[in-house]
Structure formats: C-alpha cells, structure tokens
Motif scaffolding. Sequence first.
Motif, PDB file in Angstrom:
ATOM      1  N   UNK A   1      23.438  38.682  24.552  1.00 11.31           N
ATOM      2  CA  UNK A   1      22.439  39.587  23.995  1.00 11.31           C
ATOM      3  C   UNK A   1      21.858  38.932  22.747  1.00 11.31           C
ATOM      4  N   UNK A   2      21.339  39.719  21.830  1.00 13.42           N
ATOM      5  CA  UNK A   2      20.876  39.176  20.559  1.00 13.42           C
ATOM      6  C   UNK A   2      22.066  38.568  19.822  1.00 13.42           C
ATOM      7  N   UNK A   3      21.885  37.340  19.313  1.00  7.76           N
ATOM      8  CA  UNK A   3      22.954  36.608  18.642  1.00  7.76           C
ATOM      9  C   UNK A   3      22.491  36.262  17.229  1.00  7.76           C
ATOM     10  N   UNK A   4      23.403  36.317  16.291  1.00  7.24           N
ATOM     11  CA  UNK A   4      23.103  36.016  14.892  1.00  7.24           C
ATOM     12  C   UNK A   4      23.009  34.507  14.701  1.00  7.24           C
ATOM     13  N   UNK A   5      21.806  33.967  14.875  1.00  5.85           N
ATOM     14  CA  UNK A   5      21.542  32.552  14.653  1.00  5.85           C
ATOM     15  C   UNK A   5      20.193  32.403  13.955  1.00  5.85           C
TER      16      UNK A   5
END
Length: 253
Positions: free
Chosen positions: A184-188
């Motif tokens: 899903x949305x990933x913190x990068x």
Amino acid sequence: MKTIGNTILITGGSAGIGLEFAKAFDAKGNHVIITGRNEERLQKAAAQLTNVTPIVYDVVDKQATDELVARLENEFPDLNVVINNAGKAAYYHLDGDQDAATLAEEEIITNYLAIIRLNQKLLPLLKKANEAAIVTVSSIAGLVPNHFLPTYAASKAALHSYTQSLRIALGKSTNVKVFEILPPLVDTEFSAEIGGATNGIPAKQVADELVEAFENNTYEILTGRTADVFNLFLSNPAAALQAMNPGVELQTA
C-alpha cells in the motif's frame, strides 16, 4: 525459497523499499547487487551494507540493460534472484493540464516494459540455478486504482497481470519461482508528495514480509492495507473503488 546464500539483483536499490530489501537480505548472508541511476546515492546505500556490489544502471536504457546482463553473466554466474523494484510515479489528475500521454509512456516503460526486458534477458542465467526467483514490486493501485495516480495504477495493473502469466509459464518446467509483492502507501521519499510520511507503512515492513514470503513460498504478498482492499474488492468492487478514492463522488451505473 531459500533466504540465505543467494546472489540477488535489486533494481532501484539505493533508497526506499529497494534499500530495505537490500538490508534485509544482506543481513541474512546473501550477496546483494544494487542498482540505481545516481552514483553518489548508490555509494551511500552500499556503505550501509556488508556483502554488496553497487552498479549504476537505468532500467529504461536498452543498451545499459544489455551491458548489465553481460556483466552479471560474466562476474556473477551464480545470480539466482532478481527483484524488480525500480519504479516511476506521476501524481496528477487526468482532467488537468499535464501531458498524460507522456507521463503514462514513462511509467509504462519503467514499471512494465523494462521489467519484461530485464527478466527475459536474465532467465537463461536464472534457469541454471538450483533454486531461483523473480520478484515484481507491484502496488495496491494495481488492484484498485486511485484517481491521482491514474497511469501509474494502470502500469501496475499491467505488471500484476504479467507476473501471473510469468508464474504460470515458468511453473510448468523451470525452477524459477515468481513472487509479487503489492504494497500500500509506504513511507519513503518516493511517496512523500502524497502523504507517505504520515499515512504510509514502514519500508522495512515490506522487506520483512518479502523475506517471510520466501520462507513460506507465498507467491502473492498483500502487505498492510492491500489485503483489506483486495478482500473488499472481491465482495464489493464499488466500495473498494470508493475506499481507494475517499472524498470523491464516483459515477455509478
């Protein structure tokens, strides 16, 4: 699929999810070959790893791909894992002023066609290994699209379909296993523009789940929220589309 003693190529391995893949497999005693377009960033990533070979490489460059494959065949004949992680995303609205066709072309080449090209050229080498794997990094948006990632979602949908076909084809007569991880949305840094820092899961979680999938031969990995959205899509496609496009009034039949 074994998780130690592999020689692993990771495209886009200098940052984000790719670097976390490299760290996870490096920590388990594998040799990781990481690629990226920026040499300085690549060297900084390599400094964080133990058993690593950094190679400057742009996946969309056909000549560079031929040169990379030739180098791998010559210097790393025991290569047995390819993780296709390099990607490109454009955040925009289809009814805006941006050139959707040009953006889509860049995404399709990076996220889809370049992967097909590299995998095809490396298959002869992978087939020589006792146990081998190809990994594609798809997306939750490849299952249910988000309107401000319109052509990125389309490229990942294509990648998802290709991966399933590749798995079927190679499963018939080869030792090459095909894994697909759908974050899903990933913190990068890659997702910072769309709120990855506040709403994304840690990139390390994605890497850890891939390692676990290798251990259990789980070929389709629905990480984090992806599993919920996929299950919702199976029961109620319209609700899944709304969940991926919150606050938007959808046209219904």
